[in-house]
Design a protein around this motif. Structure first.
Motif, short mmCIF file in Angstrom:
data_model
loop_
_atom_site.label_atom_id
_atom_site.label_comp_id
_atom_site.label_asym_id
_atom_site.label_seq_id
_atom_site.Cartn_x
_atom_site.Cartn_y
_atom_site.Cartn_z
N LEU A 165 0.83 -1.21 0.00
CA LEU A 165 0.00 0.00 0.00
C LEU A 165 0.87 1.26 0.00
O LEU A 165 0.62 2.19 -0.77
N ALA A 166 1.89 1.28 0.87
CA ALA A 166 2.75 2.46 0.96
C ALA A 166 3.53 2.69 -0.33
O ALA A 166 3.68 3.83 -0.80
N THR A 167 4.01 1.60 -0.94
CA THR A 167 4.75 1.73 -2.20
C THR A 167 3.85 2.22 -3.32
O THR A 167 4.22 3.13 -4.08
N GLY A 168 2.66 1.62 -3.43
CA GLY A 168 1.72 2.08 -4.46
C GLY A 168 1.32 3.52 -4.27
O GLY A 168 1.24 4.30 -5.23
N THR A 169 1.09 3.92 -3.01
CA THR A 169 0.72 5.31 -2.73
C THR A 169 1.88 6.25 -3.01
O THR A 169 1.68 7.36 -3.54
N ALA A 170 3.10 5.84 -2.67
CA ALA A 170 4.27 6.69 -2.89
C ALA A 170 4.59 6.85 -4.37
O ALA A 170 5.23 7.84 -4.77
N LEU A 171 4.19 5.90 -5.20
CA LEU A 171 4.42 6.00 -6.65
C LEU A 171 3.28 6.75 -7.34
O LEU A 171 3.51 7.65 -8.15
N SER A 202 -10.53 -3.96 -2.32
CA SER A 202 -9.36 -4.31 -3.13
C SER A 202 -8.18 -3.42 -2.75
O SER A 202 -8.34 -2.37 -2.12
N GLY A 203 -6.99 -3.86 -3.13
CA GLY A 203 -5.81 -3.06 -2.87
C GLY A 203 -5.84 -1.73 -3.61
O GLY A 203 -5.36 -0.71 -3.10
N ALA A 204 -6.41 -1.74 -4.83
CA ALA A 204 -6.49 -0.50 -5.60
C ALA A 204 -7.34 0.55 -4.88
O ALA A 204 -7.02 1.75 -4.90
N LEU A 205 -8.41 0.10 -4.22
CA LEU A 205 -9.27 1.05 -3.51
C LEU A 205 -8.55 1.62 -2.28
O LEU A 205 -8.68 2.81 -1.97
N TYR A 221 -10.43 -2.61 4.57
CA TYR A 221 -9.58 -3.78 4.34
C TYR A 221 -10.43 -5.04 4.27
O TYR A 221 -11.54 -5.11 4.80
N SER A 222 -9.90 -6.05 3.62
CA SER A 222 -10.57 -7.34 3.52
C SER A 222 -9.71 -8.39 4.21
O SER A 222 -8.54 -8.13 4.53
#
Length: 559
Positions: free
Chosen positions: A353-359, A421-424, A501-502
């Motif tokens: 999550l942190a990596t996706g958000t940071a990118l 989902s992770g995207a959400l 979260y799921s």
């Protein structure tokens, strides 16, 4: 007359503006609208206000509202002078060790607010090492209002400090020189120059502190006990009782003080920016004073020691075998809690999550700010985009997360497939922290001379070439700072994601809550310490990357 043909590059920029606006409408506007629809849903004879009427008839919920207000006001009243004195020592004295003391004071930024609450349990809880001292102060238990106030003071101190350090750093040395020439005393200079000059910073810090406390969820959940506040009420109504309508009503009440604080802060910010346009201030350089420097060093060292005591207690407790019966050190909590498949996956999910958000976050923020500040067209759309970019700062994480449930979980919504989902989670986190990144990028872009775009336009160079060759190299250090901001906040956030979260996408911060509820405080502490370690390690990498970017930008300017 034939219609004027819009250049392809300009059309591309307008499409980008539309895309950013649509993203913020989906990630912010839609959830807030869904939340309002739930709160004002028809409810019998009372109509759309039935749920509000039911809330006003509930003494327990009204008590939570009062508790939230007075606790937030008390924490603000305590933290503001403490942080102001610390900031005053950093900016107006010549005491040694400023960098180290400031770094220690910023440690809570790397940890979820839950770490402060857990540390307090080890210090002053029923089996705490200093429970007798806590009782001697007149408090029966750490659970309740007293523990909540103390933990919140630790959690919000660095946020208040950063604002006040900035405010005190903007002093004009000429005013103090004039006061010295007139023979003014130190107290008179403080009352007539320092305080008025830092007025905006003090008010802004007070509003930020109040808002952070009233919207925080982690600390009240761990040490609140039977002392209910609005944030825990939202969680109980939605998760415990499945009462979504009343949960939406409480969420709107939680949104009100945050929105009011944001509105006041924005008005003050605009006035201050207008007043600074013609200022020609000379930076103030503090003069050595043995007595004053020693006093400031002693005070700042005391505050830093208290913060280190809170942090190091959590680190120590995470290695204790069985508190308080077996104090031998071991890796049991890390082995049983972190290497465990589910909790290990939770930490990995937080990293994802942190990596996706940071990118993704810096990319969206940079493009949105650039298209707003450096391109033309779609004049009617730009005010809406500016509003959407500024609004997330006024929306508490719990409110945003609850809105995401109502909006994305609706079967009629074509985006329903994104739910849990992770995207959400990435979208929610980017939107939650969008405003600070946006304002940072806008400030960096406004520092770039507009002649670059003017010359490019006259030479018929497409805007994206200027963006790639000029703007991006100059803004690269700022872009890295924004990415670091997104990463750290994504690792430590809990309020916005606690509803989303799921079972397959558990997060480390949420796992701490679940472990604490299950009585597994040792593994919960170990997980919190690991979050700090990961955040600190990545923060060091970002610092190295930032130095490389600064050197690259400096070399570009010298070409």
């Amino acid at each position: 007359m034939p219609a004027l043909k819009i250049p392809a590059a300009e059309r591309f920029a307008q499409l980008g503006l539309l895309a950013i606006t649509a993203l913020l409408l989906v990630g912010l506007g839609g959830p807030l609208a869904a939340l309002l629809a739930q709160a004002f849903a028809q409810g019998g004879e009372a109509g759309s206000f039935a749920h509000f009427a039911a809330y006003l008839r509930s003494p327990a919920l009204l008590s939570s509202l009062w508790n939230s207000l007075w606790v937030s006001a008390l924490v603000t009243a305590l933290v503001l002078p403490l942080a102001f004195a610390f900031a005053y020592g950093l900016t107006r004295s010549c005491m040694p060790g400023k960098a180290l003391l400031r770094s220690i004071s910023l440690l809570p930024l790397l940890a979820p607010s839950l770490l402060a609450a857990i540390s307090l349990i080890y210090w002053f809880g029923n089996q705490g090492v200093a429970k007798a001292f806590w009782n001697a102060l007149g408090f029966e238990s750490i659970y309740g209002a007293s523990g909540l106030v103390l933990a919140e003071c630790f959690a919000v101190f660095p946020h208040t400090l950063m604002i006040l350090v900035t405010a005190l750093s903007l002093a004009d040395a000429r005013l103090y020189e004039s006061a010295d020439a007139l023979g003014s005393s130190a107290l008179r200079k403080f009352l007539t120059i320092t305080l008025p000059g830092a007025k905006y910073g003090l008010i802004s810090a007070a509003l930020v502190t109040f808002t952070m406390v009233i919207t925080d969820f982690g600390v009240p959940k761990v040490v609140g006990g039977d002392f209910n506040v609005l944030a825990t009420d939202v969680f109980k109504l939605v998760i415990g009782q499945q009462d979504f309508q009343r949960g939406a009503v409480v969420a709107l009440l939680l949104l009100t003080p945050a929105a009011l604080s944001f509105g006041v802060d924005q008005l003050l910010l605009r006035r201050r920016q207008t007043a600074m346009l013609s200022a020609r201030a000379v930076p103030l350089v503090p003069k050595p004073s043995r007595g004053f420097d020693a006093l400031m060093f002693g005070y700042c060292t005391l505050i830093a020691a208290l913060m280190l005591a809170m942090f190091l207690m959590a680190v120590y407790a995470s290695f204790v075998t069985l508190w308080p019966y077996n104090l031998s050190l071991s890796l049991n909590h890390y082995v049983s809690g972190i290497i465990d498949a589910e909790l290990g996956d939770a930490l990995l999910n937080s990293l994802k999550l942190a990596t996706g958000t940071a990118l993704l976050g810096p990319l969206i923020v940079f493009l949105g700010a650039y298209l707003l500040e450096k391109t033309r067209g779609l004049a009617a759309l730009r005010p809406l985009l500016r509003l959407l970019a500024s609004l997330p700062m006024a929306v508490p994480g719990l409110v945003l997360g609850l809105g995401y449930i109502f909006f994305f979980n609706a079967p009629a919504n074509p985006l329903h497939f994104m739910y849990q989902s992770g995207a959400l989670l990435v979208l929610c986190t980017v939107v939650h922290f969008y405003t600070t990144g946006h304002l940072t990028m806008v400030t960096a872009l406004k520092a770039i001379d507009a002649e670059f775009e003017a010359v490019s336009a006259s030479l018929k160079v497409p805007f994206y070439k200027t963006l790639w060759r000029v703007t991006l190299p100059i803004c690269l250090p700022t872009l890295i700072d924004v990415s670091r901001y997104f990463f750290v906040n994504a690792m430590t956030t809990i309020s916005a994601v606690v509803f989303l979260y799921s079972p397959d996408m558990r997060l480390a911060s949420v796992a701490i809550l679940n472990l604490d509820e299950a009585g597994e405080i040792g593994p919960a502490t170990a997980m919190a310490v690991l979050i700090v370690a990961v955040s600190a390690g990545v923060n060091c990498l970002y610092l190295l990357l930032g130095r490389w970017a600064q050197a690259r930008t400096q070399a570009w300017r010298q070409r």
